[in-house]
Design a protein around this motif. Structure first.
Motif, short mmCIF file in Angstrom:
data_model
loop_
_atom_site.label_atom_id
_atom_site.label_comp_id
_atom_site.label_asym_id
_atom_site.label_seq_id
_atom_site.Cartn_x
_atom_site.Cartn_y
_atom_site.Cartn_z
N VAL A 284 0.51 -1.51 -0.51
CA VAL A 284 0.22 0.25 0.07
C VAL A 284 0.70 1.32 -0.54
CG1 VAL A 284 -1.68 1.20 1.54
CG2 VAL A 284 -1.96 -1.17 1.31
N LYS A 285 1.84 1.37 1.08
CA LYS A 285 2.69 2.35 0.20
C LYS A 285 3.74 2.69 -0.56
CE LYS A 285 3.82 2.18 5.72
NZ LYS A 285 4.94 2.56 6.44
N VAL A 286 3.85 1.68 -1.21
CA VAL A 286 4.49 2.13 -2.58
C VAL A 286 3.37 2.53 -3.55
CG1 VAL A 286 5.71 0.25 -3.87
CG2 VAL A 286 6.03 -0.30 -2.32
N ILE A 287 2.44 1.57 -3.90
CA ILE A 287 1.20 2.53 -4.52
C ILE A 287 1.18 4.09 -3.93
CG2 ILE A 287 -1.60 1.87 -5.30
CD1 ILE A 287 0.28 0.18 -5.92
N GLN A 288 0.77 4.27 -2.79
CA GLN A 288 0.72 5.92 -2.31
C GLN A 288 1.84 6.13 -2.44
OE1 GLN A 288 -0.36 5.49 1.79
NE2 GLN A 288 -2.34 5.59 2.11
N ASN A 289 3.18 6.01 -2.76
CA ASN A 289 4.73 6.54 -2.77
C ASN A 289 4.26 6.82 -4.63
OD1 ASN A 289 5.21 7.34 -0.62
ND2 ASN A 289 6.67 4.72 -0.95
N TRP A 290 4.24 6.19 -5.48
CA TRP A 290 3.60 5.57 -6.53
C TRP A 290 2.93 7.44 -7.05
CZ3 TRP A 290 -0.42 4.77 -9.87
CH2 TRP A 290 -0.27 4.90 -10.99
N PHE A 291 2.13 6.72 -6.26
CA PHE A 291 0.68 8.31 -6.81
C PHE A 291 1.38 9.50 -6.32
CE2 PHE A 291 -3.24 9.70 -6.27
CZ PHE A 291 -3.84 9.83 -6.79
N SER A 292 1.64 9.33 -5.03
CA SER A 292 2.04 10.66 -4.92
C SER A 292 2.83 11.50 -5.73
CB SER A 292 2.00 11.53 -3.23
OG SER A 292 3.62 10.59 -3.63
N LYS A 293 3.91 10.87 -6.14
CA LYS A 293 5.06 11.28 -7.60
C LYS A 293 4.64 11.41 -8.82
CE LYS A 293 8.51 8.64 -5.16
NZ LYS A 293 9.32 8.16 -4.95
N LEU A 294 3.28 11.46 -8.71
CA LEU A 294 1.98 11.76 -9.89
C LEU A 294 2.35 12.74 -10.34
CD1 LEU A 294 -0.32 8.46 -10.93
CD2 LEU A 294 2.33 9.62 -11.89
N PRO A 295 2.46 13.13 -11.81
CA PRO A 295 1.58 15.20 -11.33
C PRO A 295 0.91 14.85 -11.63
CG PRO A 295 2.00 14.22 -13.90
CD PRO A 295 2.59 13.24 -12.81
N THR A 296 -0.28 16.25 -11.58
CA THR A 296 -2.13 16.88 -11.26
C THR A 296 -3.00 15.58 -12.61
OG1 THR A 296 -1.07 18.21 -10.51
CG2 THR A 296 -3.73 17.89 -10.97
N ILE A 297 -1.68 16.14 -13.04
CA ILE A 297 -3.00 15.37 -14.89
C ILE A 297 -2.68 13.61 -15.15
CG2 ILE A 297 -0.95 15.21 -16.42
CD1 ILE A 297 -4.33 16.10 -17.03
N GLY A 298 -1.79 13.03 -14.12
CA GLY A 298 -1.48 11.82 -14.00
C GLY A 298 -2.27 11.40 -13.39
N LYS A 299 -2.86 11.99 -11.92
CA LYS A 299 -3.52 11.44 -10.97
C LYS A 299 -4.88 11.86 -11.50
CE LYS A 299 -0.14 13.21 -7.67
NZ LYS A 299 -0.32 13.77 -5.98
N ALA A 300 -4.94 12.05 -12.04
CA ALA A 300 -6.71 13.05 -12.15
C ALA A 300 -6.74 11.51 -13.72
CB ALA A 300 -6.85 14.03 -13.18
N ILE A 301 -6.08 11.10 -14.16
CA ILE A 301 -5.96 9.89 -15.14
C ILE A 301 -6.42 8.67 -14.19
CG2 ILE A 301 -5.01 8.90 -16.91
CD1 ILE A 301 -3.46 11.50 -17.96
N VAL A 302 -5.43 8.47 -13.48
CA VAL A 302 -5.44 7.51 -13.20
C VAL A 302 -7.30 7.26 -11.64
CG1 VAL A 302 -4.22 6.14 -10.27
CG2 VAL A 302 -3.12 6.41 -12.16
N GLY A 303 -7.38 8.72 -11.32
CA GLY A 303 -8.09 8.51 -10.72
C GLY A 303 -9.52 8.03 -11.51
N LEU A 304 -9.59 9.09 -13.08
CA LEU A 304 -10.62 8.40 -13.57
C LEU A 304 -10.96 6.83 -14.29
CD1 LEU A 304 -10.69 11.33 -16.04
CD2 LEU A 304 -12.53 10.71 -14.57
N PHE A 305 -9.25 6.46 -14.34
CA PHE A 305 -9.42 4.94 -14.60
C PHE A 305 -9.78 4.09 -13.47
CE2 PHE A 305 -6.20 1.21 -15.15
CZ PHE A 305 -7.35 0.46 -16.21
N VAL A 306 -10.03 4.25 -12.21
CA VAL A 306 -10.04 3.73 -10.79
C VAL A 306 -11.53 3.60 -11.26
CG1 VAL A 306 -9.83 3.59 -8.71
CG2 VAL A 306 -7.92 3.74 -9.57
#
Length: 98
Positions: A35-57
């Motif tokens: 879970v920490k690895v996923i959180q770290n990976w997600f926190s390192k993404l740019p804002t647009i990347g976070k939005a894309i991952v959020g929409l995908f989820v």
């Protein structure tokens, strides 16, 4: 049994418990580290990347929800079909006896 034998058995049992507990590696960090690895990976993404991952989820979650609803609908359909077939069977068998 006298108290000396009871304490001797108790000591032996405690020693065996310690050996068993020491021989079994307990790794509680595996799921937490994932879970920490996923959180770290997600926190390192740019804002647009976070939005894309959020929409995908969200798309995957709705897809899974649709699948669950389809399975429930299928179960109800088979249940209704089974009841209809049962009543037709009862009607046919009663008319054959008459």
């Amino acid at each position: 049994m006298n108290s000396n034998q009871k304490s001797n058995w108790k000591d032996k049992l405690e020693e065996l418990e310690k050996e068993i507990n020491n021989s079994i590696p307990i790794n509680t960090e595996t799921s937490g580290s994932f879970v920490k690895v996923i959180q770290n990976w997600f926190s390192k993404l740019p804002t647009i990347g976070k939005a894309i991952v959020g929409l995908f989820v969200i798309m995957i979650a709705f897809s899974l929800l649709k699948t669950v609803f389809s399975l429930v609908q299928l179960i109800f359909t088979f249940g209704i079909l089974a009841v209809i077939i049962y009543f037709v069977y009862q009607f046919v068998t009663k008319s054959d006896k008459s």
